[in-house]
Scaffold this active site. Structure first.
Site, PDB file in Angstrom:
ATOM      1  CD  GLU A 124      -2.830  -1.277   2.153  1.00 30.76           C
ATOM      2  OE1 GLU A 124      -3.246  -0.460   3.214  1.00 30.76           O
ATOM      3  OE2 GLU A 124      -3.135  -2.197   2.882  1.00 30.76           O
ATOM      4  CG  HIS A 247      -8.644   6.234   1.748  1.00 31.39           C
ATOM      5  ND1 HIS A 247      -8.433   5.662   0.112  1.00 31.39           N
ATOM      6  CD2 HIS A 247      -8.432   4.773   2.370  1.00 31.39           C
ATOM      7  CE1 HIS A 247      -7.938   4.492   0.174  1.00 31.39           C
ATOM      8  NE2 HIS A 247      -7.572   4.258   1.796  1.00 31.39           N
ATOM      9  NE  ARG A 297      -4.148   5.407   2.832  1.00 27.36           N
ATOM     10  CZ  ARG A 297      -4.354   4.643   4.128  1.00 27.36           C
ATOM     11  NH1 ARG A 297      -5.103   4.779   5.022  1.00 27.36           N
ATOM     12  NH2 ARG A 297      -4.554   3.305   4.216  1.00 27.36           N
ATOM     13  CG  HIS A 358      -9.513   6.190   5.744  1.00 26.85           C
ATOM     14  ND1 HIS A 358     -10.313   4.802   5.528  1.00 26.85           N
ATOM     15  CD2 HIS A 358      -7.954   5.765   5.871  1.00 26.85           C
ATOM     16  CE1 HIS A 358      -9.998   4.121   5.783  1.00 26.85           C
ATOM     17  NE2 HIS A 358      -8.753   3.908   5.744  1.00 26.85           N
ATOM     18  NE  ARG A 393      -3.676   5.122   9.014  1.00 29.57           N
ATOM     19  CZ  ARG A 393      -4.570   4.201   8.415  1.00 29.57           C
ATOM     20  NH1 ARG A 393      -4.387   3.326   9.244  1.00 29.57           N
ATOM     21  NH2 ARG A 393      -5.389   4.755   7.384  1.00 29.57           N
TER      22      ARG A 393
HETATM   23  C1  SIN Z   1      -7.383   0.589   2.360  1.00 33.83           C
HETATM   24  O1  SIN Z   1      -7.506  -0.809   2.465  1.00 33.83           O
HETATM   25  O2  SIN Z   1      -6.741   1.268   1.835  1.00 33.83           O
HETATM   26  C2  SIN Z   1      -7.795   0.877   4.104  1.00 33.83           C
HETATM   27  C3  SIN Z   1      -6.358   0.651   4.482  1.00 33.83           C
HETATM   28  C4  SIN Z   1      -5.969   0.811   5.558  1.00 33.83           C
HETATM   29  O3  SIN Z   1      -6.394   1.946   6.009  1.00 33.83           O
HETATM   30  O4  SIN Z   1      -5.313   1.143   7.135  1.00 33.83           O
END
Ligand code: SIN
Length: 549
Positions: A124, A247, A297, A358, A393
């Protein structure tokens, strides 16, 4: 409103998401535990977590790498010792979850080569390695189900649903002398409309996030910031509330609202695109960050916000058409199916997305054990600010934090039982009083205030802020707060009113914290102070309710 009942438990846990259940399970080894939760036990943000748990298990990965990625995302605000300890504790905490029965996707299930039972690891934003354990794309649901089963079958744990916390009971609130000390909580039983008095040795707040403070959010409906608001009223320190994570990719579609498109989709090759003047879909993240669509993010959300404002368009898109339908169905079964139901085949069509609120990186300031500094009061999960997330985060670090800190918190509580008892003033805890309360015939005020807060928070205290916008928001929230306090004391307490009171308090804490931080860092961007001020590196914004009020 009746207020007769006093309930005695050794430990009280408020909230039934991952943080609450994991803490309850550990505490049950030391005594009786009540878990109060305002709706059903699975009404929580954990259930909606798609991505997974960041955890170093790959031989090519290292704690040092996970540490570095967390620190980089956190933009010079993470607490180094906290990051190191949580990252190092991850494998043991995850193993325990597996022993309880949680299932994580294996390479074999993905149709990939590997040792027998070897896990498939997702990637991610902000992670330089694949290190996210996942259960398809319903990781939170899988973990929650596992913990809930374990709690339900534990005879020491009582789960009380439709019980919404009104306020914490502390010795200071009761006007008792000595150090401030948590004694339990007043809780509204929605079923029979009584306020119960819970008396306990330790109180753990695990109420989750506060996404409902914003108009658009990926959060569940219960995320009203109750823990932060209650702890603030109890004179705990509240830290870094200006850092609210947006998010980057929530689905933008009239048939399916607030649906998260996991960052893991970009981790598997999804590329962010926008429509240009010629109607072509073109990449844009290359002009914002070297990690492009997989940048941290804060950077991706701000880039999208910027593109939308510049172009006047309603959304941008994720393009994962490079992957086969078979792969996408296996890796993202839930997202694939939900999109298919509204006519989007993610292997053939672009996915329209926008940013939305988020995750609250700030919260009640605690040490790594969730301890607030108030005797007997602990906060675990999204409601806490341990120092792991800093100014932004890192994806999939939150389930990890909740799991690890729950273990530390329970151990800390167990080791401090004698101290908690010896510091606790003796006296009879009074029942909740609301003698003057009458039914309100103007409930429309509650829904009106709700809507107003969420809209101006989105417009003035969102992804991109200015000093003037923050001042406007402050003026508005001050008026609304006055009105709410009047309602709270003059009228009968209802769940809606409690939530409004909490959300308005959290909104004010976010605004005040954002006004204090005269720089831009991580998730807090103020265009009047567009640069990071290095003099503020590793300096938290702390707000505490004065003792005289
Ligand atoms: C996501 O799956 O994009 C969210 C995961 C997260 O917020 O840590």
């Amino acid at each position: 409103m009746k207020n007769k009942e006093i309930l005695e438990f050794d430990h009280l846990v408020i909230g039934s998401g991952l943080a609450g259940l994991a803490t309850a399970l550990k505490l049950a080894a030391f005594g009786t535990v009540a878990v109060v939760t305002k709706r059903e036990p699975d009404d929580c943000n954990t259930k909606y977590a798609q991505g997974g748990i960041a955890c170093v298990i790959d031989r090519k990965d290292s704690f040092e790498d996970h540490f570095r990625d967390t620190m980089t995302a956190g933009d010079h605000l993470c607490k180094e010792d906290v990051v190191r300890k949580i990252v190092a504790e991850a494998p043991a905490a995850v193993n325990e979850l597996i022993e309880l029965g949680a299932h994580f996707t294996t390479l074999e299930e993905m149709g990939m080569e590997g040792d027998s039972g070897e896990f498939h690891l997702g990637r991610e934003g902000g992670h330089n390695k694949r290190r996210v354990l996942h259960s398809g794309d319903i990781t939170g649901e899988e973990i929650h189900k596992t913990l809930l089963n374990a709690c339900k079958t534990n005879p020491k744990i009582t789960i009380l649903k439709n019980h919404i916390a009104v306020d914490l009971i502390t010795s200071r609130r009761l006007g008792w002398m000595g150090d401030n000390c948590a004694l339990g909580a007043y809780v509204l039983d929605i079923g029979d409309n009584t306020i119960k008095t819970f008396h306990s040795l330790s109180t753990t707040v695990a109420t989750g996030g506060a996404g409902k403070v914003y108009l658009y959010t990926s959060n569940s409906d219960v995320s009203c910031g109750a823990g932060v608001a209650m702890c603030y009223r109890s004179h705990a320190s509240i830290a870094n509330m200006e850092f609210f994570q947006f998010h980057p990719t929530i689905l933008h579609h009239h048939k399916l609202k607030n649906f998260l498109i996991s960052e893991a989709v970009r981790g598997e090759g999804g590329i962010l695109k926008r429509r240009n003047r010629h109607g072509e879909y073109v990449e844009f993240m290359d002009s914002y960050h070297e990690m492009k669509s997989l940048a941290p993010r804060d950077i991706v959300a701000r880039a999208i916000d910027n593109e939308l404002k510049r172009s006047g368009q309603a959304c941008v898109y994720i393009d994962i058409r490079g992957k086969s339908e078979k792969f996408l169905k296996t890796r993202f079964p839930n997202i694939f199916e939900k999109l298919r139901e509204i006519g989007i085949n993610m292997s053939k069509d672009l996915i329209p997305v926008v940013p939305a609120a988020h995750y609250c990186c700030g919260g009640v300031m605690t040490d790594i054990n969730g301890f607030t500094g108030i005797n007997g009061l602990y906060v675990v999960g999204e409601a806490a600010c341990t120092g792991l997330h800093g100014a932004n985060r890192l994806a999939s670090n939150s389930l990890l934090e909740a799991l690890v800190v729950a273990r530390f918190a329970a151990a800390d509580i167990a080791s401090r039982v004698k101290t908690i008892k010896s510091h606790r003033p003796s006296g009879k805890i009074p029942l909740w009083t609301s003698e003057n309360a009458t039914d309100s015939d103007e409930l429309v005020i509650i829904s009106h205030n709700w809507d107003e807060i969420r809209r101006f928070m989105w417009d003035y205290v969102g992804i991109s802020r200015t000093t003037k916008r923050l001042e406007r928001a402050k003026a508005r929230i001050k008026n609304i707060r006055k009105e709410i306090e009047k309602y709270y004391w003059d009228f009968l307490i209802t769940p809606d009113l409690l939530e409004l009171r909490n959300i308005s308090s959290v909104a004010e804490l976010i605004i005040d914290s954002a006004m204090k931080r005269k720089e831009s860092r991580g998730l807090h961007y103020n265009s009047d102070f567009p640069q990071r001020d290095t003099a503020l590196d590793y300096k938290d914004t702390i707000i505490k309710k004065p003792c005289t009020t």
